[in-house]
Design a protein around this motif. Structure first.
Motif, short mmCIF file in Angstrom:
data_model
loop_
_atom_site.label_atom_id
_atom_site.label_comp_id
_atom_site.label_asym_id
_atom_site.label_seq_id
_atom_site.Cartn_x
_atom_site.Cartn_y
_atom_site.Cartn_z
N ILE A 246 31.09 1.17 4.03
CA ILE A 246 31.19 2.57 4.45
C ILE A 246 29.91 3.23 4.01
N ARG A 247 29.12 3.73 4.96
CA ARG A 247 27.74 4.17 4.66
C ARG A 247 27.70 5.44 3.84
N SER A 248 28.48 6.41 4.19
CA SER A 248 28.44 7.70 3.52
C SER A 248 29.88 8.17 3.38
N THR A 249 30.46 7.87 2.23
CA THR A 249 31.89 8.09 2.07
C THR A 249 32.27 9.56 2.10
N LYS A 250 33.45 9.80 2.64
CA LYS A 250 34.02 11.14 2.67
C LYS A 250 35.31 11.13 1.86
N LEU A 251 35.76 12.30 1.49
CA LEU A 251 37.00 12.39 0.71
C LEU A 251 38.15 11.71 1.43
N GLU A 252 38.18 11.87 2.75
CA GLU A 252 39.29 11.32 3.52
C GLU A 252 39.22 9.80 3.69
N ASP A 253 38.18 9.18 3.18
CA ASP A 253 38.13 7.72 3.17
C ASP A 253 38.92 7.12 2.01
N SER A 254 39.37 7.98 1.11
CA SER A 254 40.19 7.50 -0.01
C SER A 254 41.45 6.86 0.53
N ALA A 255 41.66 5.61 0.18
CA ALA A 255 42.79 4.84 0.73
C ALA A 255 42.81 3.49 0.06
N MET A 256 43.86 2.73 0.36
CA MET A 256 43.90 1.32 0.01
C MET A 256 43.39 0.54 1.22
N TYR A 257 42.44 -0.32 1.00
CA TYR A 257 41.87 -1.12 2.08
C TYR A 257 42.32 -2.57 1.93
N THR B 276 50.17 -17.02 15.11
CA THR B 276 50.15 -17.29 13.67
C THR B 276 50.14 -15.96 12.93
N GLU B 277 50.58 -16.02 11.68
CA GLU B 277 50.63 -14.76 10.93
C GLU B 277 49.32 -14.51 10.22
N ALA B 278 49.11 -13.26 9.87
CA ALA B 278 47.97 -12.87 9.08
C ALA B 278 48.35 -12.87 7.60
N PHE B 279 47.41 -13.32 6.79
CA PHE B 279 47.59 -13.31 5.34
C PHE B 279 46.74 -12.18 4.77
N PHE B 280 47.34 -11.41 3.88
CA PHE B 280 46.67 -10.22 3.37
C PHE B 280 46.19 -10.42 1.94
N GLY B 281 45.09 -9.78 1.64
CA GLY B 281 44.64 -9.68 0.26
C GLY B 281 45.40 -8.60 -0.48
N GLN B 282 45.10 -8.46 -1.77
CA GLN B 282 45.86 -7.54 -2.61
C GLN B 282 45.39 -6.11 -2.46
N GLY B 283 44.29 -5.92 -1.75
CA GLY B 283 43.83 -4.57 -1.48
C GLY B 283 42.80 -4.06 -2.46
N THR B 284 41.97 -3.15 -1.99
CA THR B 284 41.02 -2.41 -2.83
C THR B 284 41.38 -0.94 -2.70
#
Lengths: 114, 114
Positions: free
Chosen positions: B79-90, B101-109
């Motif tokens: 994300i080049r220039s973060t904004k407040l609204e970018d706050s989230a779990m990714y 096939t199913e998708a496997f997910f990471g634990q998130g950032t």
């Protein structure tokens, strides 16, 4: 646009109670259907999936779901919940014209009281 | 059991700063995804990536976002220039194929923009 709707935002049950979480989707074509669970502080884990065949699918930890095509539904069930089932549950849909993209419902938080 | 790993687990950044979120997908998977979940909202698709290029992106994935697979194992979201609204779990995810096939997910950032 395709969408997924989960009917309950927060469900509170006592241990041994039966569980049914509703999920409806809007898409007229072929779908793959999923339920994911997210335990507190952990990642999304697949509970069960439906691609084709028997519309009643069984997943891990005693969960099952039934695909009813005429109702565009894929409800999650468990006959007897445990305290350890406390988590957030997400229904997700993959359509045949959207590559691998998953469309998620808003999630249902399940709290099981011991 | 193979899993998707994400680093860091939590990132705090100042508004306007660039952030890079990292993911190591499962090694034999070919399709890679980023999703985000703003607190209290549903999990939303951002982008899918296959064969070293973006295969699909959502409206959220504007010019401020980019993805890369720099070395054959890592899959990054910038994300080049973060904004407040970018706050989230990714969440990063990977799958063997796009369908069936199913998708496997990471634990998130968890990204917090202040």
């Amino acid at each position: 646009a395709q969408s997924v709707s989960q009917h309950n935002h927060h469900v509170i049950l006592s241990e041994a109670a039966s569980l049914e979480l509703g999920c409806n989707y809007s898409y007229g074509g072929t779908v793959n259907l999923f339920w994911y669970v997210q335990y507190p502080g952990q990642h999304l884990q697949l509970l069960l999936k439906y691609f084709s065949g028997d519309p009643l699918v069984k997943g891990i930890k005693g969960f099952e779901a039934e695909f009813i095509k005429s109702k565009f539904s894929f409800n999650l069930r468990k006959p007897s919940v445990q305290w350890s089932d406390t988590a957030e549950y997400f229904c997700a849909v993959k359509t045949n014209n959207q590559g691998g993209k998953l469309i998620f419902g808003q999630g249902t938080e399940l709290s099981v009281k011991p | 059991e193979p899993e998707v790993t994400q680093t860091p687990s939590h990132q705090v950044t100042q508004m306007g700063q660039e952030v890079i979120l990292r993911c190591v997908p499962i090694s034999n998977h070919l399709y890679f995804y980023w999703y985000r979940q703003i607190l209290g909202q549903k999990v939303e698709f951002l982008v899918s990536f296959y064969n070293n290029e973006i295969s699909e992106k959502s409206e959220i994935f504007d010019d401020q976002f980019s993805v890369e697979r720099p070395d054959g194992s890592n899959f990054t979201l910038k994300i080049r220039s973060t904004k407040l609204e970018d706050s989230a779990m990714y969440f990063c995810a990977s799958s063997v194929t796009s369908g069936g096939t199913e998708a496997f997910f990471g634990q998130g950032t968890r990204l917090t923009v202040v």
